[in-house]
Design a protein around this motif. Structure first.
Motif, short mmCIF file in Angstrom:
data_model
loop_
_atom_site.label_atom_id
_atom_site.label_comp_id
_atom_site.label_asym_id
_atom_site.label_seq_id
_atom_site.Cartn_x
_atom_site.Cartn_y
_atom_site.Cartn_z
N GLY A 150 -7.15 -0.20 1.45
CA GLY A 150 -5.72 0.00 1.24
C GLY A 150 -4.98 -1.32 1.35
O GLY A 150 -5.34 -2.16 2.16
N PHE A 151 -3.93 -1.45 0.54
CA PHE A 151 -3.19 -2.71 0.52
C PHE A 151 -1.72 -2.53 0.89
O PHE A 151 -0.87 -3.36 0.54
CB PHE A 151 -3.34 -3.38 -0.84
CG PHE A 151 -4.77 -3.76 -1.13
CD1 PHE A 151 -5.33 -4.89 -0.56
CD2 PHE A 151 -5.57 -2.95 -1.92
CE1 PHE A 151 -6.65 -5.23 -0.79
CE2 PHE A 151 -6.90 -3.29 -2.16
CZ PHE A 151 -7.45 -4.43 -1.60
N GLY A 152 -1.41 -1.45 1.61
CA GLY A 152 -0.11 -1.27 2.21
C GLY A 152 1.04 -1.42 1.24
O GLY A 152 1.09 -0.76 0.20
N SER A 153 1.98 -2.31 1.59
CA SER A 153 3.18 -2.51 0.79
C SER A 153 3.01 -3.53 -0.32
O SER A 153 3.98 -3.88 -0.99
CB SER A 153 4.34 -2.96 1.70
OG SER A 153 4.59 -2.00 2.70
N MET A 154 1.79 -4.02 -0.52
CA MET A 154 1.56 -4.99 -1.57
C MET A 154 1.54 -4.28 -2.94
O MET A 154 0.84 -3.29 -3.11
CB MET A 154 0.22 -5.72 -1.37
CG MET A 154 0.20 -6.65 -0.18
SD MET A 154 1.33 -8.06 -0.37
CE MET A 154 2.76 -7.48 0.53
N ALA A 155 2.32 -4.82 -3.87
CA ALA A 155 2.37 -4.26 -5.22
C ALA A 155 1.37 -5.01 -6.09
O ALA A 155 1.71 -5.93 -6.83
CB ALA A 155 3.78 -4.39 -5.79
N MET A 156 0.11 -4.63 -5.98
CA MET A 156 -0.94 -5.29 -6.75
C MET A 156 -0.97 -4.66 -8.14
O MET A 156 -1.41 -3.53 -8.34
CB MET A 156 -2.28 -5.13 -6.04
CG MET A 156 -2.27 -5.74 -4.65
SD MET A 156 -3.79 -5.45 -3.73
CE MET A 156 -4.92 -6.53 -4.60
N HIS A 157 -0.45 -5.40 -9.13
CA HIS A 157 -0.23 -4.81 -10.44
C HIS A 157 -1.53 -4.41 -11.15
O HIS A 157 -1.54 -3.54 -12.01
CB HIS A 157 0.57 -5.79 -11.30
CG HIS A 157 1.93 -6.07 -10.75
ND1 HIS A 157 2.94 -5.14 -10.74
CD2 HIS A 157 2.44 -7.17 -10.13
CE1 HIS A 157 4.03 -5.66 -10.18
NE2 HIS A 157 3.74 -6.89 -9.79
N ALA A 158 -2.63 -5.04 -10.78
CA ALA A 158 -3.91 -4.67 -11.39
C ALA A 158 -4.62 -3.65 -10.52
O ALA A 158 -5.80 -3.75 -10.22
CB ALA A 158 -4.78 -5.91 -11.57
N SER A 159 -3.88 -2.61 -10.09
CA SER A 159 -4.41 -1.68 -9.09
C SER A 159 -5.64 -0.93 -9.58
O SER A 159 -6.55 -0.64 -8.81
CB SER A 159 -3.32 -0.69 -8.67
OG SER A 159 -2.82 0.01 -9.78
N GLU A 160 -5.68 -0.60 -10.89
CA GLU A 160 -6.85 0.12 -11.39
C GLU A 160 -8.08 -0.77 -11.30
O GLU A 160 -9.16 -0.32 -10.91
CB GLU A 160 -6.61 0.57 -12.83
CG GLU A 160 -5.62 1.73 -12.95
CD GLU A 160 -5.57 2.29 -14.35
OE1 GLU A 160 -6.43 1.91 -15.17
OE2 GLU A 160 -4.68 3.10 -14.62
N ASP A 161 -7.93 -2.06 -11.66
CA ASP A 161 -9.05 -2.98 -11.55
C ASP A 161 -9.47 -3.16 -10.10
O ASP A 161 -10.67 -3.17 -9.79
CB ASP A 161 -8.68 -4.34 -12.15
CG ASP A 161 -8.50 -4.29 -13.66
OD1 ASP A 161 -9.03 -3.34 -14.27
OD2 ASP A 161 -7.82 -5.17 -14.21
#
Length: 413
Positions: free
Chosen positions: A248-259
């Motif tokens: 889990g990456f909390g409040s980080m908006a990792m735009h490549a989330s599917e990857d």
């Protein structure tokens, strides 16, 4: 006694104030919290019966907004944030005896200015030491304003830090201060930090090295014991096999989330483990529907982390501390700000691995997991867990109220 807790930031900036607010209330104080108007923050405070005053825009919307923060747009965003602080905090602070300011630098500058205008005592708090000037570590660089690569003297870097913060936030702060009759501030950073800042982190995870130029009070991390049960579906998944690896990456908006999700599944499976993924602000989603994968939303991490094989996360101070308290080995994939620091602390303590860089591959994440899942790392994580303090919020609440009471007590003749 009336206390206002003020912040602007992600869940990691709000959650510690929940812990402090509950302890302050237990000691008889009346407490309210100024925080971004995100629904999950409002619900969290409502769950513990603490009034919330919304301030500014949604932190989640700001975090996921495009373009990302830069030297070009930070002053504009700071001006908006400071103005919202002056508006909301001024109303919320009326009748209060003390204000606790934390969160983003411009927000804390605005909150402390409001306290100054109202004649209220204020305390500056940080949840990681990298914003506190020290010869023992360099400052954090702001987006678009990197430090010269040939400068390695920490004292010089801290001087440059003052210049960067003034350039980004000074004009907006002083325009708002002038509007309420306050004099300008010539050093925004030192104004926010004040004479005696509080460091609300665990001394084992984040040891502060004394410096003659700053009187820091380290209270321990502010954590509220979480008594919520785990959801039935999660309980069933946990009971259906060996402990999974949490990702889990909390409040980080990792735009490549599917990857990222697919990389995580491959890496965890390569270590022969099941996958437990948290959606978070990245909206982490699994495209794999096999029964060795499970997705959760908001959940009691204190209860969960003691039942997983390892925790893969972004390196926020709160997640790092919660995993350490649970004795769970960690893999930190740092994205920005103080997260590389926490990754380094996890590695230095031997309680997990620091991933090299923010973008993992299946191979690099699997290698880090191999370290975290070793018997030696698990044993070390359990040992360190026993050293983590659990009384930080209680210590801070008592210190705050005792300090104000002492200042208000009649002076002997």
């Amino acid at each position: 006694m009336r206390v206002l807790l003020s912040t602007y930031g992600s869940r990691g900036d709000v959650e510690p104030l929940v812990g402090l607010a509950v302890q302050l209330r237990a000691l008889g104080a009346e407490v309210r919290v100024c925080a971004p108007p995100d629904e999950d923050f409002a619900q969290r405070l409502a769950d513990v019966g603490v009034p919330m005053v919304p301030v500014g825009r949604s932190a989640r919307a700001l975090t996921t907004a495009s373009p990302p923060p830069s030297s070009a747009n930070l002053p504009r965003r700071a001006a908006e944030l400071i103005a919202s602080q002056f508006a909301a905090v001024t109303a919320a602070a009326e009748g209060c005896d003390v204000l606790v300011a934390t969160g983003a630098m411009p927000a804390a500058a605005g909150a402390r200015s409001v306290a100054e205008k109202l004649g209220i005592r204020s305390v500056s708090v940080t949840f990681q030491q990298l914003t506190l000037p020290s010869p023992h570590h360099p400052p954090l660089a702001y987006p678009g304003r990197p430090f010269p690569p040939d400068v390695t003297d920490n004292r010089v870097l801290w001087d440059l830090d003052v210049q960067n913060i003034d350039a980004l936030f000074g004009e907006a702060l002083n325009v708002n201060r002038a509007s309420v009759g306050l004099p300008p501030v010539s050093n925004v950073r030192d104004y926010v930090i004040g004479d005696q800042p509080w460091l609300a982190t665990d001394p084992t995870l984040d040891p502060w090295q004394e410096t003659p130029d700053l009187d820091v009070v380290q209270t321990g991390a502010w954590i509220l014991p979480d008594e919520r049960p785990l959801p039935d579906g999660l309980e069933a998944f946990l009971g259906a096999g060996e402990p999974p690896v949490y990702v889990g990456f909390g409040s980080m908006a990792m735009h490549a989330s599917e990857d990222v999700a697919q990389v995580a599944v491959e890496a965890v499976r390569a270590q022969g483990r099941r996958v437990l993924a948290s959606r978070g602000w990245a909206g982490l989603a699994l495209t794999d529907d096999q029964d060795d994968c499970f997705v959760v939303g908001e959940v009691n991490q204190q209860a969960l982390f003691g039942r997983v094989a390892a925790v893969v996360h972004h390196g926020g101070a709160g997640t790092t501390t919660t995993a350490a308290r649970a004795g769970a080995p960690q893999v930190v994939v740092p994205q920005l700000a103080d997260q590389p620091y926490w990754a380094g602390r996890v590695a230095d303590l031997g309680i997990g691995a620091a991933h090299d860089g923010p973008t993992p591959t299946a191979e690099s994440l699997s290698a880090a997991l191999k370290t975290a899942l070793s018997p030696e790392t698990r044993a070390r994580a359990r040992t360190v867990a026993g050293a983590i303090r659990t009384d930080g919020a209680t210590v801070a609440a008592k210190l705050l109220l005792d300090t104000i009471s002492a200042e208000r007590a009649p002076k002997p003749a």
